[in-house]
Design an enzyme around this catalytic site. Structure first.
Site, PDB file in Angstrom:
ATOM      1  N   LEU A 138      -9.294  -6.730 -13.645  1.00 51.08           N
ATOM      2  CA  LEU A 138     -10.721  -6.472 -13.491  1.00 51.08           C
ATOM      3  C   LEU A 138     -11.472  -7.046 -14.685  1.00 51.08           C
ATOM      4  CD1 LEU A 138     -10.464  -2.752 -12.350  1.00 51.08           C
ATOM      5  CD2 LEU A 138     -11.053  -4.708 -10.899  1.00 51.08           C
ATOM      6  N   GLY A 161       0.777  -1.232   0.000  1.00 51.05           N
ATOM      7  CA  GLY A 161       0.000   0.000   0.000  1.00 51.05           C
ATOM      8  C   GLY A 161       0.805   1.277   0.000  1.00 51.05           C
ATOM      9  N   SER A 162       2.028   1.253  -0.547  1.00 47.78           N
ATOM     10  CA  SER A 162       2.846   2.465  -0.503  1.00 47.78           C
ATOM     11  C   SER A 162       2.267   3.577  -1.370  1.00 47.78           C
ATOM     12  CB  SER A 162       4.295   2.156  -0.909  1.00 47.78           C
ATOM     13  OG  SER A 162       4.390   1.796  -2.271  1.00 47.78           O
ATOM     14  N   ASN A 163       1.677   3.229  -2.497  1.00 48.48           N
ATOM     15  CA  ASN A 163       1.063   4.268  -3.322  1.00 48.48           C
ATOM     16  C   ASN A 163      -0.217   4.797  -2.690  1.00 48.48           C
ATOM     17  OD1 ASN A 163       2.414   5.146  -5.787  1.00 48.48           O
ATOM     18  ND2 ASN A 163       2.430   2.989  -6.362  1.00 48.48           N
ATOM     19  N   ASP A 207      -3.233  -2.651 -19.380  1.00 46.11           N
ATOM     20  CA  ASP A 207      -2.303  -1.517 -19.437  1.00 46.11           C
ATOM     21  C   ASP A 207      -2.397  -0.768 -20.766  1.00 46.11           C
ATOM     22  OD1 ASP A 207      -1.348  -2.190 -16.896  1.00 46.11           O
ATOM     23  OD2 ASP A 207       0.152  -3.548 -17.720  1.00 46.11           O
ATOM     24  N   GLU A 264       6.868   7.137  -8.579  1.00 47.26           N
ATOM     25  CA  GLU A 264       5.447   6.812  -8.518  1.00 47.26           C
ATOM     26  C   GLU A 264       4.771   7.580  -7.392  1.00 47.26           C
ATOM     27  OE1 GLU A 264       4.359   2.658  -8.477  1.00 47.26           O
ATOM     28  OE2 GLU A 264       6.165   2.098  -9.593  1.00 47.26           O
ATOM     29  N   HIS A 270       1.376   2.282 -13.483  1.00 49.01           N
ATOM     30  CA  HIS A 270       2.134   1.143 -13.996  1.00 49.01           C
ATOM     31  C   HIS A 270       3.618   1.510 -14.045  1.00 49.01           C
ATOM     32  CE1 HIS A 270       2.784  -2.553 -16.216  1.00 49.01           C
ATOM     33  NE2 HIS A 270       3.546  -1.881 -17.060  1.00 49.01           N
ATOM     34  N   ARG A 281     -13.862 -14.299 -11.826  1.00 51.14           N
ATOM     35  CA  ARG A 281     -13.510 -12.876 -11.827  1.00 51.14           C
ATOM     36  C   ARG A 281     -14.740 -11.975 -11.688  1.00 51.14           C
ATOM     37  NH1 ARG A 281      -8.720 -11.516 -12.950  1.00 51.14           N
ATOM     38  NH2 ARG A 281      -8.372 -13.414 -14.164  1.00 51.14           N
TER      39      ARG A 281
END
Length: 211
Positions: free
Chosen positions: A96, A15-17, A148, A177, A112, A68
């Site tokens: 997703l 969870g750093s971003n 992406d 980022e 990304h 999914r």
């Protein structure tokens, strides 16, 4: 002043971003977004612990044994419960479903670790080194059904050094980022609130107000 855009963060790891996004707003509460929930397909994800410490609501459930689309319906229900208007994927290591992406059209951002369209998918830093690239970097993009493949929102370049390993390059890109994503999310949220982005209708009744 308009109400901040309600953001739901999807994560699978540390969870750093997510932390970078939250800290960016903490430094200026008037920024045009607010994280209202952090959701994960990994119940033990470190990012959920961080979110709880920051006072952010959390939701988690393992996707194991579910298809999914079925899992996406569950996570979507959590997003709707918190009246999320914009989704920020932050190390969410699961594709997703196409139907989910279509329903939230132009309301999902991802970061990304490459200069898209180069090196889509995983193992980006090793692939950049093996390709002899002079630069690496990171890209914030709108999520579409193509992996992406959505339109870029913002990009930062990082020079590749002769001594770089995939690990050292990843560390330097990650620092960028943490700068790029908050700025890009802020700009995108502002554009969304001003009606400059023709996003999909929200999948809940907005007339009832927000929690």
């Amino acid at each position: 002043m308009a109400e901040p855009v309600r953001v739901g963060v999807l994560l699978s790891g540390r969870g750093s971003n997510m932390l970078a996004l939250a800290e960016h707003r903490r430094r200026d509460p008037e920024r045009p977004y607010r994280i209202v929930v952090a959701a994960s397909n990994v119940p033990e994800a470190r990012g959920l612990v961080l979110a709880k410490r920051l006072g952010i609501a959390t939701w988690s459930r393992s996707h194991q044994g579910m298809d999914r689309a079925e899992f996406d319906r569950l996570i979507e229900a959590a997003l709707i419960e918190h009246q999320v208007e914009l989704i920020a994927m932050a190390g969410y290591m699961r594709l997703l479903s196409g139907a989910f992406v279509e329903r939230w059209g132009d309301r999902i951002l991802n970061i990304h670790p490459s200069l898209l369209p180069l090196h889509k998918g995983l193992d980006t830093h090793r692939r950049a080194l093996m390709a002899g690239d002079l630069e690496a970097g990171c890209t914030v993009h709108v999520v579409t059904p193509e992996l992406d493949g959505g339109p870029p929102v913002a990009q930062t370049r990082v020079r590749i050094l002769g001594r770089d390993t995939p690990e050292s390059l990843a560390e330097r890109v990650l620092k960028e980022e943490h700068k790029l994503y908050p700025a890009a999310l802020e700009a995108y949220a502002e554009a969304l609130r001003q009606g400059l982005i023709k996003a999909a209708p929200l999948p809940f009744d907005t007339s009832a107000g927000s929690a």
